[in-house]
Design a protein around this motif. Structure first.
Motif, PDB file in Angstrom:
ATOM      1  N   SER A  53       5.104   7.381  26.729  1.00  0.00           N
ATOM      2  CA  SER A  53       6.430   7.971  26.509  1.00  0.00           C
ATOM      3  C   SER A  53       6.968   8.635  27.773  1.00  0.00           C
ATOM      4  N   TRP A  75      10.278  13.405  31.788  1.00  0.00           N
ATOM      5  CA  TRP A  75      10.363  13.633  30.342  1.00  0.00           C
ATOM      6  C   TRP A  75       9.190  12.950  29.644  1.00  0.00           C
ATOM      7  N   LEU A 132       3.868  16.786  18.855  1.00  0.00           N
ATOM      8  CA  LEU A 132       4.618  16.954  17.607  1.00  0.00           C
ATOM      9  C   LEU A 132       5.736  15.924  17.466  1.00  0.00           C
ATOM     10  N   GLY A 133       5.828  15.020  18.449  1.00  0.00           N
ATOM     11  CA  GLY A 133       6.858  13.991  18.391  1.00  0.00           C
ATOM     12  C   GLY A 133       8.202  14.430  18.934  1.00  0.00           C
ATOM     13  N   LYS A 134       8.237  15.598  19.582  1.00  0.00           N
ATOM     14  CA  LYS A 134       9.476  16.097  20.178  1.00  0.00           C
ATOM     15  C   LYS A 134       9.532  15.714  21.658  1.00  0.00           C
ATOM     16  N   TRP A 135      10.744  15.427  22.124  1.00  0.00           N
ATOM     17  CA  TRP A 135      10.921  15.061  23.528  1.00  0.00           C
ATOM     18  C   TRP A 135      11.154  16.307  24.368  1.00  0.00           C
ATOM     19  N   GLU A 136      10.501  16.362  25.529  1.00  0.00           N
ATOM     20  CA  GLU A 136      10.612  17.495  26.438  1.00  0.00           C
ATOM     21  C   GLU A 136      10.910  16.992  27.842  1.00  0.00           C
ATOM     22  N   GLU A 187      20.070  12.659  21.276  1.00  0.00           N
ATOM     23  CA  GLU A 187      19.717  13.928  21.908  1.00  0.00           C
ATOM     24  C   GLU A 187      20.130  13.896  23.375  1.00  0.00           C
ATOM     25  N   LYS A 208       7.189  12.655  25.304  1.00  0.00           N
ATOM     26  CA  LYS A 208       7.154  13.053  23.897  1.00  0.00           C
ATOM     27  C   LYS A 208       5.870  13.829  23.648  1.00  0.00           C
ATOM     28  N   ASN A 209       5.994  15.039  23.103  1.00  0.00           N
ATOM     29  CA  ASN A 209       4.813  15.878  22.919  1.00  0.00           C
ATOM     30  C   ASN A 209       4.036  15.493  21.659  1.00  0.00           C
TER      31      ASN A 209
END
Length: 285
Positions: free
Chosen positions: A259, A274, A279-283, A236, A276-277
């Protein structure tokens, strides 16, 4: 039964590191790039013990074997990532020359008078791996990985050089560079199976000196990249745009469970965060 105390390199936790005795010796680089002085760069040893008569003084200078290295970042052969390995010790500094691509292995057993243990020539690295311009050094258990900013001809994106514990070239660490345009710094957080890398420019771009117009010509980075650490490939990319021009130094929290991480965007003068939220998504922000 008395609990056995691990005696590998580094520390078992961030708190243990915070509570450890303060360092009494510092190492820093001294370079002659751009001065017109034809002398080898050197590693300076500084006494930082407040109780020492030499406090604040350079007590030793270790000259590199050649001229024109432009020493840059450096790193240890072993760190807290291999704390449980009692066969390793934090003894050797890997000191790269970004211009020559030489890697100087410095023996710090005598911490006040380090000495050259070995030099891996840039020409050998180019021949074996087609990589040049070493930057960040990280230990990875008994192995060492180094970000390399260019190929043998100075073109981006470069890749990652892997050395074994005896400082022999293993080869390239990464399985793929994907669509990454540039390399620079990197950091990893294995418990999240993540590595994050940042961008500078191709050696052929930055070696002659910084030219602001080349940023507008997209010759300098504005992205950071998230890697599948186990698969050794990028998965990503975050495009940072004007907020993240030339993102350089990368850091995660010292807590290995966290994270959260940060990168400094040098030209934009911003800190990018940055994580990891839920839901396991990186932001990023």
């Amino acid at each position: 039964m008395e609990k056995k105390i691990c005696c590998g390199p580094g520390f078992s936790s961030p708190m243990e590191a915070m509570n450890a005795p303060k360092e009494k010796i510092l190492y820093t680089i001294a370079i002659y790039t751009g001065t017109g002085i034809q002398k080898p760069d050197y590693l300076a040893t500084i006494d930082c013990d407040p109780d020492s008569v030499d406090y604040g003084k350079v007590i030793h200078r270790l000259e590199m074997p050649g001229i024109g290295d432009e020493l840059h970042h450096m790193g240890w052969n072993a760190c807290s990532s291999c704390h449980g390995n009692t066969n390793l010790e934090r003894r050797y500094l890997i000191v790269p020359g970004v211009r020559t691509s030489n890697l100087h292995i410095v023996d710090c057993k005598d911490e006040r008078k380090p000495k050259i243990h070995k030099v891996i020539s840039g020409e050998q690295i180019k021949k074996i791996t087609n990589l040049s311009a070493p930057h960040t050094v990280h230990c990875l258990g008994s192995q060492i990985i180094i970000s390399m900013l260019g190929d043998s001809k100075g073109n981006a994106p470069g890749g990652y050089l892997q050395l074994d514990e005896n400082f022999e070239i293993v080869g390239r660490w990464e399985k793929s560079m994907g669509k990454i345009k540039f390399g620079y710094d990197f950091w990893y957080q294995p418990r999240h199976n993540i590595m994050v890398s940042s961008e500078w420019a191709a050696p052929n771009t930055f070696m002659p000196g910084f030219d602001l117009e080349e940023v507008g010509h997209l010759k300098y980075g504005r992205e950071i990249h998230l890697w599948d650490f186990e698969k050794r490939e990028p998965v990503e990319t975050f495009y940072l745009g004007e907020d993240g021009l030339i993102p350089l130094e990368v850091r995660f929290h010292h807590n290995p469970e966290s994270s959260h991480g940060f990168v400094g965007a040098a030209l934009s003068a911003n800190i990018i965060h940055w994580w990891k939220n839920e839901l396991g998504k990186w932001e990023w922000e």
